[in-house]
Write a protein that holds these residues in place. Structure first.
Motif, short mmCIF file in Angstrom:
data_model
loop_
_atom_site.label_atom_id
_atom_site.label_comp_id
_atom_site.label_asym_id
_atom_site.label_seq_id
_atom_site.Cartn_x
_atom_site.Cartn_y
_atom_site.Cartn_z
N UNK A 432 -2.71 0.61 -5.74
CA UNK A 432 -1.56 -0.67 -5.92
C UNK A 432 -1.16 1.56 -5.86
N UNK A 433 -1.35 2.64 -6.40
CA UNK A 433 -1.07 4.02 -6.54
C UNK A 433 -1.13 4.42 -4.34
N UNK A 434 -1.83 4.70 -4.61
CA UNK A 434 -2.49 4.74 -3.11
C UNK A 434 -1.45 4.30 -1.83
N UNK A 435 -1.69 2.84 -1.90
CA UNK A 435 -1.33 1.68 -0.88
C UNK A 435 0.91 2.37 -1.21
N UNK A 436 0.69 2.29 -2.36
CA UNK A 436 2.90 2.71 -2.46
C UNK A 436 2.87 4.46 -1.58
N UNK A 437 2.33 4.77 -2.12
CA UNK A 437 2.23 6.43 -1.74
C UNK A 437 2.48 6.52 0.08
N UNK A 438 1.63 5.42 0.02
CA UNK A 438 1.37 5.38 2.17
C UNK A 438 2.60 5.48 2.72
N UNK A 439 3.35 4.17 2.01
CA UNK A 439 4.63 3.49 2.74
C UNK A 439 5.93 3.96 2.13
N UNK A 440 5.63 4.76 1.16
CA UNK A 440 6.64 6.08 0.92
C UNK A 440 7.27 7.58 1.89
N UNK A 441 5.72 7.75 2.44
CA UNK A 441 5.90 8.76 3.00
C UNK A 441 6.63 8.34 4.31
N UNK A 442 6.74 6.85 4.96
CA UNK A 442 7.84 6.54 6.14
C UNK A 442 9.10 6.36 6.30
N UNK A 443 9.23 5.50 4.63
CA UNK A 443 10.55 5.32 3.84
C UNK A 443 10.90 6.88 3.57
N UNK A 444 10.54 7.74 3.52
CA UNK A 444 11.01 9.13 3.47
C UNK A 444 11.53 9.47 4.23
N UNK A 445 10.43 9.14 5.77
CA UNK A 445 11.01 9.89 7.11
C UNK A 445 11.74 9.48 7.99
N UNK A 446 11.95 7.95 7.26
CA UNK A 446 13.61 7.23 8.11
C UNK A 446 14.62 7.44 7.03
N UNK A 447 14.47 7.97 6.10
CA UNK A 447 15.95 7.87 5.05
C UNK A 447 17.13 9.19 5.60
N UNK A 448 17.75 8.51 5.35
CA UNK A 448 18.90 8.82 6.37
C UNK A 448 18.72 10.00 7.16
N UNK A 449 17.60 10.04 8.48
CA UNK A 449 17.10 11.27 9.06
C UNK A 449 15.93 11.86 8.73
N UNK A 450 15.84 11.95 7.72
CA UNK A 450 14.42 12.65 6.87
C UNK A 450 15.30 13.69 6.55
N UNK A 451 16.65 13.13 5.81
CA UNK A 451 17.04 13.68 4.31
C UNK A 451 15.56 14.64 3.64
N UNK A 452 14.96 14.13 3.70
CA UNK A 452 14.00 14.56 2.14
C UNK A 452 12.62 14.49 2.69
N UNK A 453 11.81 15.96 3.10
CA UNK A 453 10.87 15.87 3.75
C UNK A 453 9.77 14.85 3.36
N UNK A 454 9.20 14.44 4.17
CA UNK A 454 7.95 13.44 4.17
C UNK A 454 6.59 13.81 4.06
N UNK A 455 5.37 15.07 3.91
CA UNK A 455 4.50 15.31 3.92
C UNK A 455 3.10 15.02 3.90
N UNK A 456 3.08 13.30 3.60
CA UNK A 456 1.57 13.16 3.01
C UNK A 456 1.10 13.49 4.20
N UNK A 457 0.94 13.42 5.61
CA UNK A 457 0.58 13.32 6.93
C UNK A 457 -0.10 15.17 7.28
N UNK A 458 0.18 15.82 6.12
CA UNK A 458 -0.21 17.19 5.96
C UNK A 458 -1.30 17.91 5.47
N UNK A 459 -2.37 16.75 5.86
CA UNK A 459 -3.85 16.74 4.50
C UNK A 459 -4.29 18.09 4.30
N UNK A 460 -4.21 19.14 5.49
CA UNK A 460 -4.83 19.67 5.14
C UNK A 460 -4.47 20.78 3.53
N UNK A 461 -3.30 20.38 3.29
CA UNK A 461 -3.10 21.18 2.21
C UNK A 461 -3.75 20.03 0.64
#
Length: 651
Positions: A432-461
């Motif tokens: 639940x937490x992991x799958x939700x974190x995954x879909x949150x990444x894409x909703x953040x990308x979409x919100x107001x054309x990226x008003x807030x950063x979506x960083x889950x794909x920056x895995x080297x962090x």
């Protein structure tokens, strides 16, 4: 002669490569284990090998009727619950188990006794716990039993006549009361604010545990980090509060005309048609009870109804600012996004945007993954940092800006995992937490054309955690996981793993089709990890044993490298190595001296026979540089060997 020389050089190179491959025979057995089956995922009549519920899949149902009263002087909640339990299983049940989660707030509860003396996020008040009376259990020919045992956060209720299989039913009723904790393990509680008190009520009624085809009764105690696993059913509940309180809760408010003033009714109708946020009660009206309440003394009862849900929660206060806006859902449906918060949280930099955030998150998930089933979505400001329930989220009243977007987006994403897809959170937090974190990444990308950063794909962090000796596998139970690791094991690492599957390993089109198939297959059902793995593999057509094992069940790492690029007659011999425990497809960006470039992708199967591979890249151009994983999607623990020539970044 020149052609013969090229042939001899190529033959010599290939001979050396073959010789080195023979010398690495020890890798073969190791890699066969990496790629082989690591868990039993064979199908049966309940759960198929293709990932679908089987032809004889069953699950039980629990319907609830609840009436409670809030005493704001003693901070107690008391009332009665009647549970109608439907047994669809193939066996008779002589008892049922209930979760009694308020018993966690006692000095001798297992959760209290397993909390470190210095405390942690899941510390809570210790002067609570249920007071239970008038327990009655009926089944069969209406035989009545009053026999029960309460053990910590579990209650076992016995029937004189077992509930029959394949559709038999029984009822359990009881009176209950408890003191509402101020600090409720960061999941519920009460908060004193300038204008009154906010009560965020969750885990507030006795509820039936899941009886399934995997473990029978799922009745692990409520300790802290492990969340919930519940049956679906219909809820009809009434909450009686002082006249000056507003109640917001899961489900439809069915007596709106009785509990809202004419002014609020008109504003409710306006909000249900508005794309912009409409105040039901604004900051200046919080204490103007004559305007916003239908009566000026005594108590008032709010009545809610919710269908096919696994839980309910509500909040009540005399200090709420209340606003709302229309949600546009798929299939022409609509709903009402709402926010309830105190004066301390007001303002466009803070909770004044909560309804906007709620509406955007729900609309994105509804359109992208699966239709939102509830008519409302309510964000409540309180002393909980972030917790989700069907159609209701509790978020910190001090949150603002990107923090408020992040927690709102995350908690409402939970309506898909685990509210719609009913996984076992107490055992498999990552589902639940992991799958939700995954879909949150894409909703953040979409919100107001990226008003807030979506960083889950920056895995080297994440590399520093992934190379830390204290790291644990994703599959570790949440109550066993070191709390310092829980953010990675339950949230970020599984979420990032799905990003890797979508963006690097499989590709968006095939992955999205498989992911949506998983949601559709298991909506309002109880999937296990194998059901998810089998669905993704069968719909995408990929054997991903190597990934599930390495990423979810072990603590190995990724380390791909390129060690040489040797020019030969037909192009270049590219020497690659897998230095990590998790193999990966190899995506390379090859740049030529004329500044053109191309991407080359080699399948993960190159590592099946060893950890060295040579690829003949055919080209008549001169290679200037080669970069593995050019978008830096992989959490490769050694980025220095991902490039050729080795001094590429120094140029």
């Amino acid at each position: 002669m020149k052609r013969l020389l090229h042939f001899l050089l190529l033959t010599a190179s290939l001979f050396l490569i073959s010789h080195e491959s023979i010398m690495a025979q020890n890798d073969v057995l190791q890699n066969q284990a990496t790629f082989g089956d690591f868990m039993d995922r064979s199908g049966n009549e309940y759960r198929t090998a293709s990932g679908k519920p089987g032809p004889k899949y069953w699950q039980n149902e629990a319907d609830y009727e609840i009436e409670v009263q809030l005493d704001t002087t003693s901070h107690t909640l008391s009332g009665k619950v009647t549970i109608t339990y439907l047994n669809n299983s193939p066996e008779s049940l002589e008892f049922i188990w209930l979760h009694m989660e308020q018993n966690r707030f006692t000095p001798d509860s297992r959760g209290t006794l397993t909390t470190p003396i210095q405390g942690n996020r899941y510390s809570g008040n210790l002067d609570g716990g249920y007071d239970i009376k008038n327990v009655t259990a009926k089944s069969g020919r209406n035989t009545t039993s009053h026999e029960y045992i309460v053990e910590d956060t579990r209650m076992q209720v016995f029937f004189d006549e077992p509930i029959s299989p394949y559709g038999g039913s029984g009822t359990v009723s009881m009176d209950f009361s408890y003191k509402i904790p101020e600090s409720g393990m960061d999941r519920m509680g009460r908060l004193n604010v300038e204008d009154g008190t906010i009560y965020a009520l969750a885990q507030w009624y006795p509820k039936v545990a899941v009886f399934d085809d995997i473990r029978g009764w799922n009745i692990l105690p409520y300790l802290g980090a492990g969340e919930f696993y519940l049956e679906y059913g219909d809820f009809d509940y009434k909450v009686t509060v002082p006249y000056d309180h507003i109640v917001v809760g899961s489900g439809e408010l069915v007596n709106r005309k009785e509990v809202l003033s004419k002014t609020l009714l008109d504003r409710w109708d306006e909000a249900s048609k508005s794309e912009e946020t409409v105040f039901l009660i604004n900051e200046d009206e919080v204490k103007n009870y004559s305007l916003t309440r239908p009566k000026n003394s005594g108590t008032i009862t709010w009545h809610f109804h919710m269908k096919q849900s696994r839980d309910i929660a509500f909040a009540t206060s005399n200090a709420f600012i209340w606003d709302a806006a229309r949600m546009n859902l798929v299939n022409g449906e609509s709903g009402l996004a709402q926010s309830a918060y105190p004066r301390e949280s007001a303002g466009q930099e803070a909770w004044g945007r909560s309804t906007e955030y709620t509406k955007a998150a729900i609309e994105f998930f509804d359109k992208t993954y699966y239709p939102y089933p509830y008519g409302t979505a309510i964000n409540v400001a309180c002393n909980v940092n972030g917790m989700e329930y069907p159609a209701v989220s509790f978020c910190n009243y001090k949150a603002r800006g990107s923090r408020l977007w992040g927690v709102t987006n995350h908690e409402f994403g939970h309506n898909w995992f685990p509210m719609i897809v009913g996984s076992n959170e107490r055992r498999y937090a990552w589902m639940d937490e992991g799958f939700n974190t995954f879909i949150n990444h894409y909703s953040t990308q979409a919100f107001n054309n990226g008003e807030y950063p979506a960083t889950l794909d920056q895995t080297r962090r994440f590399v520093s955690w992934m190379t830390n000796d204290s790291r644990e596998p994703i599959a570790t139970y949440p109550d066993v996981t070191n709390l310092r690791n829980l953010g990675m094991t339950a949230y970020r690492k599984p979420g990032a793993g799905l990003v890797l599957l979508r963006e690097y390993i499989i590709g968006p089109d095939r992955f999205d089709r498989a992911f949506r198939a998983y949601i559709e297959r298991w909506a309002y059902k109880h999937p296990q990890p194998a059901d998810f793995f089998n669905t993704i593999e069968n719909v995408t057509g990929e054997d991903l044993n190597w990934f599930w094992k390495g990423w979810f069940y072990e603590t190995g790492n990724i380390d791909l490298s390129i060690t040489a690029a040797q020019r030969v007659r037909d192009g270049y011999l590219l020497r690659l190595q897998n230095n990590g425990e998790i193999p990966m497809p190899v995506l390379m960006k090859i740049t030529y001296d004329d500044q053109t470039s191309e991407n080359v992708k080699l399948p993960v199967e190159i590592w099946q026979r060893g950890n060295d591979w040579t690829h003949l890249h055919r080209t008549d151009k001169k290679i200037d540089s080669i970069i593995i994983d050019p978008e830096r999607l992989l959490p490769d623990i050694n980025g220095s060997n991902d490039v050729w020539p080795a001094d590429y970044y120094e140029k």
